[in-house]
Design an enzyme around this catalytic site. Structure first.
Site, PDB file in Angstrom:
ATOM      1  N   SER A   1      47.790  32.940 -27.594  1.00 17.99           N
ATOM      2  CA  SER A   1      46.690  32.861 -28.546  1.00 17.99           C
ATOM      3  C   SER A   1      46.334  31.416 -28.814  1.00 17.99           C
ATOM      4  O   SER A   1      47.155  30.511 -28.649  1.00 17.99           O
ATOM      5  CB  SER A   1      47.108  33.533 -29.849  1.00 17.99           C
ATOM      6  OG  SER A   1      46.195  33.241 -30.887  1.00 17.99           O
TER       7      SER A   1
ATOM      8  N   TYR B   1      52.529  35.689 -37.130  1.00 16.04           N
ATOM      9  CA  TYR B   1      51.712  35.878 -35.933  1.00 16.04           C
ATOM     10  C   TYR B   1      51.616  34.591 -35.123  1.00 16.04           C
ATOM     11  O   TYR B   1      51.861  34.581 -33.910  1.00 16.04           O
ATOM     12  CB  TYR B   1      50.320  36.362 -36.319  1.00 16.04           C
ATOM     13  CG  TYR B   1      49.397  36.540 -35.136  1.00 16.04           C
ATOM     14  CD1 TYR B   1      49.527  37.647 -34.302  1.00 16.04           C
ATOM     15  CD2 TYR B   1      48.414  35.602 -34.837  1.00 16.04           C
ATOM     16  CE1 TYR B   1      48.689  37.808 -33.195  1.00 16.04           C
ATOM     17  CE2 TYR B   1      47.581  35.756 -33.748  1.00 16.04           C
ATOM     18  CZ  TYR B   1      47.721  36.865 -32.936  1.00 16.04           C
ATOM     19  OH  TYR B   1      46.900  37.017 -31.842  1.00 16.04           O
TER      20      TYR B   1
END
Length: 284
Positions: free
Chosen positions: A144, A157
């Site tokens: 990400s 996350y």
């Protein structure tokens, strides 16, 4: 460093929607056989039938919750029992939680770590050795844009995605001379329902949002060229590069200021990358 897809087999986690679905469609069109993994068996079977009919490839379905202890071992056993050799592993399944850390459910955060990190490592551990034995193989791990900085309100996350990026680049360096390709894909916002699930919107990010197909195209381009990582989208690339120019503490404060605030505490969203998702709750 061309990569020949035709006749090989890819295993895709989180294959029923979003980025995973786009990978399945792109690889089937290139002539790859597929092992599709997600929780929704009905959705997977519909996709498998469609891709088989359209492209004539073999499609296998494994309905499994990869956030559960031992799930990766169960998946590897299912692959072995079906006599399949996996040439390309795509670790796409994952999800993100959003909100103050102290308000998150500990059980949910644990599931997030289990899926985003533990399942990815376990599955890689089981499918990588046969690739090395054959002298050829490939792994695509969905990291990400969040991997480049600590992010307030998405602490777990972002940390899991930083792990995926580091882990992938280490494997790339370790095995690149033994015929194994490893790519960490670091997307920013993707045109899925991630923000809707969190109770907010994608307003203010028009230049950053990519379609899942764009993420897949960039990923396969990087795979074919033997790269260790790719950040799809020019603006996302510039954002990733900019993290090298500022102290991480300042970067974390700036990153937090750009996040949406209108969200219920403890909410979570499925994702195959940074700020991206599929309609089906994760793991997918």
């Amino acid at each position: 460093m061309a990569y020949d897809y035709r006749g090989k087999t890819a295993l895709i986690t989180g294959a029923s929607s979003g980025i995973g679905l786009a990978f399945a469609q792109a690889l089937a069109a290139r002539g790859m056989h597929l092992v599709l993994v997600a929780r929704s068996e009905e959705r997977l079977r519909r996709l498998a039938a469609e891709l088989h009919q359209r492209h004539g490839v073999r499609t296998e379905v494994v309905a499994l919750d990869l956030s559960r202890e031992g799930a990766a071992t169960q998946l590897a056993q299912a692959v072995q029992e079906r006599g399949l050799a996996i040439d390309l592993l795509i670790n796409n399944a994952g999800f993100g939680t959003y909100g103050p850390f102290d308000e998150q459910a500990a059980e949910r955060e644990h599931e997030e770590i289990m899926l985003n990190v533990a399942a990815l490592v376990d599955l890689t551990h089981r499918l990588l050795p046969p690739m090395l034995a054959r002298g050829e193989g490939a792994i695509i791990n969905l990291a990400s844009l969040a991997a480049f900085l600590p992010i307030p309100h998405m602490a777990v996350y972002a940390a899991t995605k930083a792990f995926v990026l580091s882990f992938s680049q280490a494997l790339w360096a370790e095995y690149r001379r033994r015929g194994l390709r490893v790519v960490a894909v670091c997307p920013g916002p993707v045109a899925t329902n991630f923000f809707a699930v969190m109770g907010t919107s994608q307003e203010g990010m028009p230049g950053l949002i990519l379609a899942p197909e764009q993420v897949v195209a960039a990923s396969l381009h990087a795979l074919e060229r033997g790269r260790s990582q790719v950040v799809p989208g020019l603006l996302n690339k510039l954002m990733a590069f900019s993290t090298r120019l500022v102290p991480r503490t300042l970067g974390a404060r700036v990153a937090g200021s750009f996040l949406p605030r209108r969200v219920q505490s403890g909410s979570s969203a499925p994702s195959g990358s940074s700020l991206s998702s599929a309609p089906e709750p994760q793991p997918r």
